[in-house]
Motif scaffolding. Sequence first.
Motif, PDB file in Angstrom:
ATOM      1  N   ILE A 175       0.836  -1.210   0.000  1.00 44.50           N
ATOM      2  CA  ILE A 175       0.000   0.000   0.000  1.00 44.50           C
ATOM      3  C   ILE A 175       0.863   1.249   0.000  1.00 44.50           C
ATOM      4  N   THR A 176       1.941   1.256   0.798  1.00 43.85           N
ATOM      5  CA  THR A 176       2.828   2.415   0.879  1.00 43.85           C
ATOM      6  C   THR A 176       3.504   2.702  -0.451  1.00 43.85           C
ATOM      7  N   ILE A 177       4.024   1.658  -1.097  1.00 37.82           N
ATOM      8  CA  ILE A 177       4.726   1.846  -2.371  1.00 37.82           C
ATOM      9  C   ILE A 177       3.762   2.264  -3.473  1.00 37.82           C
ATOM     10  N   LYS A 235       1.613   6.617  -7.075  1.00 37.55           N
ATOM     11  CA  LYS A 235       0.491   7.356  -7.654  1.00 37.55           C
ATOM     12  C   LYS A 235       0.474   8.827  -7.267  1.00 37.55           C
ATOM     13  N   SER A 236       0.999   9.147  -6.083  1.00 36.98           N
ATOM     14  CA  SER A 236       0.821  10.500  -5.549  1.00 36.98           C
ATOM     15  C   SER A 236       1.620  11.564  -6.287  1.00 36.98           C
ATOM     16  N   ASP A 237       2.650  11.172  -7.069  1.00 35.70           N
ATOM     17  CA  ASP A 237       3.471  12.184  -7.740  1.00 35.70           C
ATOM     18  C   ASP A 237       3.164  12.311  -9.232  1.00 35.70           C
ATOM     19  N   THR A 238       2.011  11.802  -9.648  1.00 36.06           N
ATOM     20  CA  THR A 238       1.627  11.887 -11.048  1.00 36.06           C
ATOM     21  C   THR A 238       1.470  13.347 -11.470  1.00 36.06           C
ATOM     22  N   GLY A 239       2.174  13.728 -12.502  1.00 37.65           N
ATOM     23  CA  GLY A 239       2.080  15.094 -13.021  1.00 37.65           C
ATOM     24  C   GLY A 239       2.865  16.123 -12.235  1.00 37.65           C
ATOM     25  N   LEU A 240       3.580  15.693 -11.205  1.00 38.68           N
ATOM     26  CA  LEU A 240       4.319  16.650 -10.375  1.00 38.68           C
ATOM     27  C   LEU A 240       5.440  17.320 -11.167  1.00 38.68           C
ATOM     28  N   MET A 241       6.154  16.520 -11.950  1.00 44.02           N
ATOM     29  CA  MET A 241       7.301  17.066 -12.668  1.00 44.02           C
ATOM     30  C   MET A 241       6.880  18.150 -13.645  1.00 44.02           C
ATOM     31  N   SER A 242       5.732  17.977 -14.289  1.00 47.15           N
ATOM     32  CA  SER A 242       5.271  18.993 -15.236  1.00 47.15           C
ATOM     33  C   SER A 242       4.955  20.304 -14.520  1.00 47.15           C
ATOM     34  N   HIS A 243       4.353  20.233 -13.311  1.00 49.75           N
ATOM     35  CA  HIS A 243       4.078  21.434 -12.526  1.00 49.75           C
ATOM     36  C   HIS A 243       5.383  22.125 -12.112  1.00 49.75           C
ATOM     37  N   VAL A 244       6.334  21.333 -11.658  1.00 46.20           N
ATOM     38  CA  VAL A 244       7.616  21.898 -11.229  1.00 46.20           C
ATOM     39  C   VAL A 244       8.325  22.547 -12.415  1.00 46.20           C
ATOM     40  N   LYS A 245       8.308  21.886 -13.548  1.00 40.41           N
ATOM     41  CA  LYS A 245       8.990  22.401 -14.728  1.00 40.41           C
ATOM     42  C   LYS A 245       8.400  23.735 -15.175  1.00 40.41           C
ATOM     43  N   SER A 246       7.057  23.800 -15.220  1.00 43.37           N
ATOM     44  CA  SER A 246       6.413  25.041 -15.664  1.00 43.37           C
ATOM     45  C   SER A 246       6.701  26.187 -14.692  1.00 43.37           C
ATOM     46  N   MET A 264      10.690  -5.477  -6.747  1.00 42.14           N
ATOM     47  CA  MET A 264      10.467  -5.059  -8.132  1.00 42.14           C
ATOM     48  C   MET A 264       9.707  -3.735  -8.183  1.00 42.14           C
ATOM     49  N   MET A 265       8.716  -3.569  -7.310  1.00 41.17           N
ATOM     50  CA  MET A 265       7.970  -2.308  -7.264  1.00 41.17           C
ATOM     51  C   MET A 265       8.883  -1.151  -6.869  1.00 41.17           C
ATOM     52  N   VAL A 266       9.744  -1.383  -5.878  1.00 42.82           N
ATOM     53  CA  VAL A 266      10.666  -0.336  -5.430  1.00 42.82           C
ATOM     54  C   VAL A 266      11.654   0.013  -6.538  1.00 42.82           C
ATOM     55  N   GLU A 267      12.165  -0.996  -7.245  1.00 41.86           N
ATOM     56  CA  GLU A 267      13.120  -0.739  -8.319  1.00 41.86           C
ATOM     57  C   GLU A 267      12.496   0.081  -9.441  1.00 41.86           C
ATOM     58  N   ARG A 268      11.237  -0.200  -9.770  1.00 38.89           N
ATOM     59  CA  ARG A 268      10.568   0.597 -10.792  1.00 38.89           C
ATOM     60  C   ARG A 268      10.404   2.048 -10.343  1.00 38.89           C
ATOM     61  N   LEU A 269      10.076   2.219  -9.053  1.00 37.67           N
ATOM     62  CA  LEU A 269       9.920   3.569  -8.530  1.00 37.67           C
ATOM     63  C   LEU A 269      11.262   4.304  -8.487  1.00 37.67           C
ATOM     64  N   ILE A 270      12.332   3.589  -8.141  1.00 36.28           N
ATOM     65  CA  ILE A 270      13.669   4.198  -8.123  1.00 36.28           C
ATOM     66  C   ILE A 270      14.059   4.660  -9.528  1.00 36.28           C
ATOM     67  N   LEU A 271      13.801   3.819 -10.521  1.00 37.86           N
ATOM     68  CA  LEU A 271      14.110   4.190 -11.898  1.00 37.86           C
ATOM     69  C   LEU A 271      13.344   5.441 -12.313  1.00 37.86           C
ATOM     70  N   ARG A 272      12.097   5.499 -11.905  1.00 33.83           N
ATOM     71  CA  ARG A 272      11.294   6.684 -12.228  1.00 33.83           C
ATOM     72  C   ARG A 272      11.841   7.924 -11.525  1.00 33.83           C
ATOM     73  N   MET A 273      12.211   7.793 -10.268  1.00 37.54           N
ATOM     74  CA  MET A 273      12.757   8.926  -9.525  1.00 37.54           C
ATOM     75  C   MET A 273      14.078   9.392 -10.128  1.00 37.54           C
ATOM     76  N   GLU A 274      14.925   8.439 -10.529  1.00 31.82           N
ATOM     77  CA  GLU A 274      16.202   8.820 -11.139  1.00 31.82           C
ATOM     78  C   GLU A 274      15.980   9.540 -12.463  1.00 31.82           C
ATOM     79  N   THR A 275      15.011   9.080 -13.246  1.00 32.61           N
ATOM     80  CA  THR A 275      14.713   9.736 -14.520  1.00 32.61           C
ATOM     81  C   THR A 275      14.230  11.165 -14.302  1.00 32.61           C
ATOM     82  N   GLU A 276      13.330  11.330 -13.321  1.00 30.93           N
ATOM     83  CA  GLU A 276      12.812  12.661 -13.020  1.00 30.93           C
ATOM     84  C   GLU A 276      13.918  13.563 -12.464  1.00 30.93           C
TER      85      GLU A 276
END
Length: 230
Positions: free
Chosen positions: A59-61, A66-77, A205-217
Amino acid sequence: MSFMQEMDSLNTVQQQAIELATTEESLNMIQMLMKGGWIMIPITFLLFLALVIFFERYITIRKATKSDTGLMSHVKSNVMSGRLDAAISACRSSNSALGRMLQKGLSRVGRPIKDIEGAIENAGKLEVSKLEKNINILGIIAGIAPMMGFVGTIFGVIQIFREVEIAGGIDIGTVSGGLYVKMIASASGLTVGILAYIGYHALNMMVERLILRMETEAVEFIDLLDEPGA
């Protein structure tokens, strides 16, 4: 009594018979597990602990994903518009791992890029450690539970042969029946171990996917700050 009434009565009797058989089967399963001996108590505890850890981490992961969906676009703008306070506020309100990581980087804006990268990296490591909290316990359970089951079976076999020695003879029925009961401990331990093993790797596996996403962002954020005029 009409034919339809007879059919309804027959269906009712069949339904009651099925429910009774199901109840008896459930009771027999519980009774059979209880025959596994005292070792079933720690094995049951390990099962409960593994389920609690898995669902709590899952549940935590999922929430962090889900909670950071679209955050990067807001920060970028906001950064492109020069509104750092608004970008920091967006990160703070997201209350997510990525948001806290970007907030740490935004608070270092104006310093050398290396300092910002270091701050983001340290914040990211802290967030990952929070996400991985207690996951390793599942790996420990995956290793301990089968061994506990084997220990229970071995103690059971020792007890059986002690009884055979006292009796002064071998009763095949008693020995095979006793082994059947004691193997319940091994089967239960292996089952709990397999479930914990699956849960451990699924969460990783869930954590690794999230880490990859965080590193990309994070890379995208650093590139944004490194752009001329940012």
